[in-house]
Structure formats: structure tokens, C-alpha cells
Write a protein that holds these residues in place. Sequence first.
Motif, PDB file in Angstrom:
ATOM      1  N   ASP A 129       0.811  -1.217   0.000  1.00  9.61           N
ATOM      2  CA  ASP A 129       0.000   0.000   0.000  1.00  9.61           C
ATOM      3  C   ASP A 129       0.846   1.270   0.000  1.00  9.61           C
ATOM      4  O   ASP A 129       0.465   2.279  -0.594  1.00  9.61           O
ATOM      5  CB  ASP A 129      -0.932   0.015   1.215  1.00  9.61           C
ATOM      6  CG  ASP A 129      -2.035  -1.020   1.112  1.00  9.61           C
ATOM      7  OD1 ASP A 129      -2.359  -1.429  -0.011  1.00  9.61           O
ATOM      8  OD2 ASP A 129      -2.563  -1.436   2.158  1.00  9.61           O
ATOM      9  N   GLU A 130       1.998   1.212   0.678  1.00 10.14           N
ATOM     10  CA  GLU A 130       2.810   2.425   0.829  1.00 10.14           C
ATOM     11  C   GLU A 130       4.096   2.388   0.025  1.00 10.14           C
ATOM     12  O   GLU A 130       4.829   3.371  -0.021  1.00 10.14           O
ATOM     13  CB  GLU A 130       3.130   2.646   2.308  1.00 10.14           C
ATOM     14  CG  GLU A 130       1.895   2.843   3.171  1.00 10.14           C
ATOM     15  CD  GLU A 130       2.239   3.143   4.611  1.00 10.14           C
ATOM     16  OE1 GLU A 130       2.844   4.200   4.875  1.00 10.14           O
ATOM     17  OE2 GLU A 130       1.923   2.308   5.477  1.00 10.14           O
ATOM     18  N   GLY A 131       4.384   1.264  -0.610  1.00 12.56           N
ATOM     19  CA  GLY A 131       5.582   1.174  -1.418  1.00 12.56           C
ATOM     20  C   GLY A 131       6.823   0.937  -0.575  1.00 12.56           C
ATOM     21  O   GLY A 131       6.755   0.426   0.546  1.00 12.56           O
ATOM     22  N   ILE A 132       7.958   1.331  -1.118  1.00 10.28           N
ATOM     23  CA  ILE A 132       9.233   1.179  -0.416  1.00 10.28           C
ATOM     24  C   ILE A 132       9.414   2.372   0.512  1.00 10.28           C
ATOM     25  O   ILE A 132       9.538   3.513   0.065  1.00 10.28           O
ATOM     26  CB  ILE A 132      10.408   1.081  -1.406  1.00 10.28           C
ATOM     27  CG1 ILE A 132      10.257  -0.177  -2.267  1.00 10.28           C
ATOM     28  CG2 ILE A 132      11.740   1.055  -0.663  1.00 10.28           C
ATOM     29  CD1 ILE A 132      11.281  -0.300  -3.373  1.00 10.28           C
ATOM     30  N   LEU A 133       9.409   2.112   1.794  1.00 11.65           N
ATOM     31  CA  LEU A 133       9.526   3.165   2.795  1.00 11.65           C
ATOM     32  C   LEU A 133      10.986   3.483   3.110  1.00 11.65           C
ATOM     33  O   LEU A 133      11.310   4.612   3.471  1.00 11.65           O
ATOM     34  CB  LEU A 133       8.799   2.742   4.074  1.00 11.65           C
ATOM     35  CG  LEU A 133       7.306   2.458   3.913  1.00 11.65           C
ATOM     36  CD1 LEU A 133       6.754   1.806   5.170  1.00 11.65           C
ATOM     37  CD2 LEU A 133       6.559   3.742   3.604  1.00 11.65           C
ATOM     38  N   GLU A 134      11.842   2.475   2.983  1.00 10.98           N
ATOM     39  CA  GLU A 134      13.259   2.689   3.230  1.00 10.98           C
ATOM     40  C   GLU A 134      14.051   1.620   2.496  1.00 10.98           C
ATOM     41  O   GLU A 134      13.668   0.445   2.484  1.00 10.98           O
ATOM     42  CB  GLU A 134      13.555   2.633   4.736  1.00 10.98           C
ATOM     43  CG  GLU A 134      14.991   2.991   5.093  1.00 10.98           C
ATOM     44  CD  GLU A 134      15.131   3.354   6.564  1.00 10.98           C
ATOM     45  OE1 GLU A 134      15.090   4.562   6.892  1.00 10.98           O
ATOM     46  OE2 GLU A 134      15.285   2.437   7.387  1.00 10.98           O
ATOM     47  N   ASP A 135      15.136   2.009   1.875  1.00 10.74           N
ATOM     48  CA  ASP A 135      16.009   1.072   1.157  1.00 10.74           C
ATOM     49  C   ASP A 135      17.426   1.634   1.228  1.00 10.74           C
ATOM     50  O   ASP A 135      17.858   2.383   0.342  1.00 10.74           O
ATOM     51  CB  ASP A 135      15.533   0.912  -0.288  1.00 10.74           C
ATOM     52  CG  ASP A 135      16.272  -0.193  -1.034  1.00 10.74           C
ATOM     53  OD1 ASP A 135      17.134  -0.849  -0.431  1.00 10.74           O
ATOM     54  OD2 ASP A 135      15.986  -0.394  -2.233  1.00 10.74           O
ATOM     55  N   LEU A 136      18.134   1.289   2.300  1.00 16.47           N
ATOM     56  CA  LEU A 136      19.461   1.840   2.564  1.00 16.47           C
ATOM     57  C   LEU A 136      20.512   0.742   2.509  1.00 16.47           C
ATOM     58  O   LEU A 136      20.274  -0.378   2.934  1.00 16.47           O
ATOM     59  CB  LEU A 136      19.506   2.493   3.956  1.00 16.47           C
ATOM     60  CG  LEU A 136      18.458   3.565   4.275  1.00 16.47           C
ATOM     61  CD1 LEU A 136      18.625   4.016   5.730  1.00 16.47           C
ATOM     62  CD2 LEU A 136      18.607   4.741   3.327  1.00 16.47           C
TER      63      LEU A 136
END
Length: 204
Positions: A129-136
Motif C-alpha cells: 500500500d505504501e511502497g518502499i519506505l526505506e532502502d538503505l
Amino acid sequence: MGAKAAIVYIGEGLPRDALRNAPPFDPVASAELAEAVLGAPVSEVGRAPLAASTWPEAPEISAVSFPDFDLVCFKPLAQDRPSDLTEWIRAMSPAGNACGVFMYSVYDYLSMAVWEHGDVRRSLSLTPDEGILEDLGERYPFETAFWNGDHSIHDFAPDYPFPFHPLELGEATLGGWFGFHLEGVPNAGVDAWSIEMPCYRRTE
């Protein structure tokens, strides 16, 4: 899939290696660990296997302390952005080394993170629903197959926003890091039903 987890390992190396060779836990240190997380005195309210303790019902916390590492299962640790836990990790871990896996099947939510020397090495958080919230940080090799579509669900869910189901990646992460799974596949070297976790609540 009905997997739910909010589990953090605080210690050196991978939790799967530590859990395979874990000695009896320290009940006093375990209560102190729970108190440090909650910021209040606690009372033990029971014990359960690790496999059944990864998502304690609020307001409970499952926490266990061994001589060389700690394990905490606590719903509020499941953050939209795992990097928000960095200051907490630094406070809880003398060396700043930890890893966590967080899953909630109701929302197909997954987040996962590794900290080394107090800094985030890898953090991923996503929901459909919100997609990628964090990708570090750099992706781990085991992630590549998921992002490349080798575990695609588009044959039966063509409009799904990711090339994989988040909980499938979560199970792979849990197995690779912690050595056990919650659903679907055999455990990966750790018998999570044989590891006892004390459960605590704030003392009234």
C-alpha cells in the motif's frame, strides 16, 4: 501467509550461529534487559518457545539474555523505517552490532535491518500500500533473486507492486539470519521450538 515477527538480535555475528550453541539463559539479566527496553520494572508472566514468541501481544515483551548476546521480541520495534531504531541500538549494544526482522501479514509488511558498529549497514522496509519506505545500504546476495523476479507472484497477482511477496523475502531473511522460519519451509538449522523465551510485563 500469517507470519508476524518483531525480533531483534543484539550481538556479534549472525544470530543463527549464536542460537545453535546457546547456553542456558540468565533469568536475572533477561529481566534487566526487558526493563531496559520498557524503561520500567517488570514481572515475568510466563515462558514460551521462541517460535511462538516473535510477536508478543501488547503490552508484553519477550526478552532473553545470554552471556554473549540478547534477543528481544517486542511489537513497537516494528518501525516503518528501521533506521529510526539506530539510537536505541547504540544504547542497547556496547559494540553497536545488531539485526532485526519485522513482519506483519495483515499488511504484507516487511522491514529488515543490520547495524554494524552503531551504523546502519542495510535497511529495507516496504508494504504494497505504501511502497518502499526505506532502502538503505547494499542489498545482500540472497535478496537479488527476489528483486530479479525469481520468486515472482505476478502469475496470480499481476498488479502486485513488487516482483515478490514481502513475507516470502521476510521468511528468507529470518532463515538466513536467525536460522528458523515461521511458515512454509523447514527451519534452517535452529530449532526455535526448543529455545525458551521469558515474557514480561511492566510491574503494576
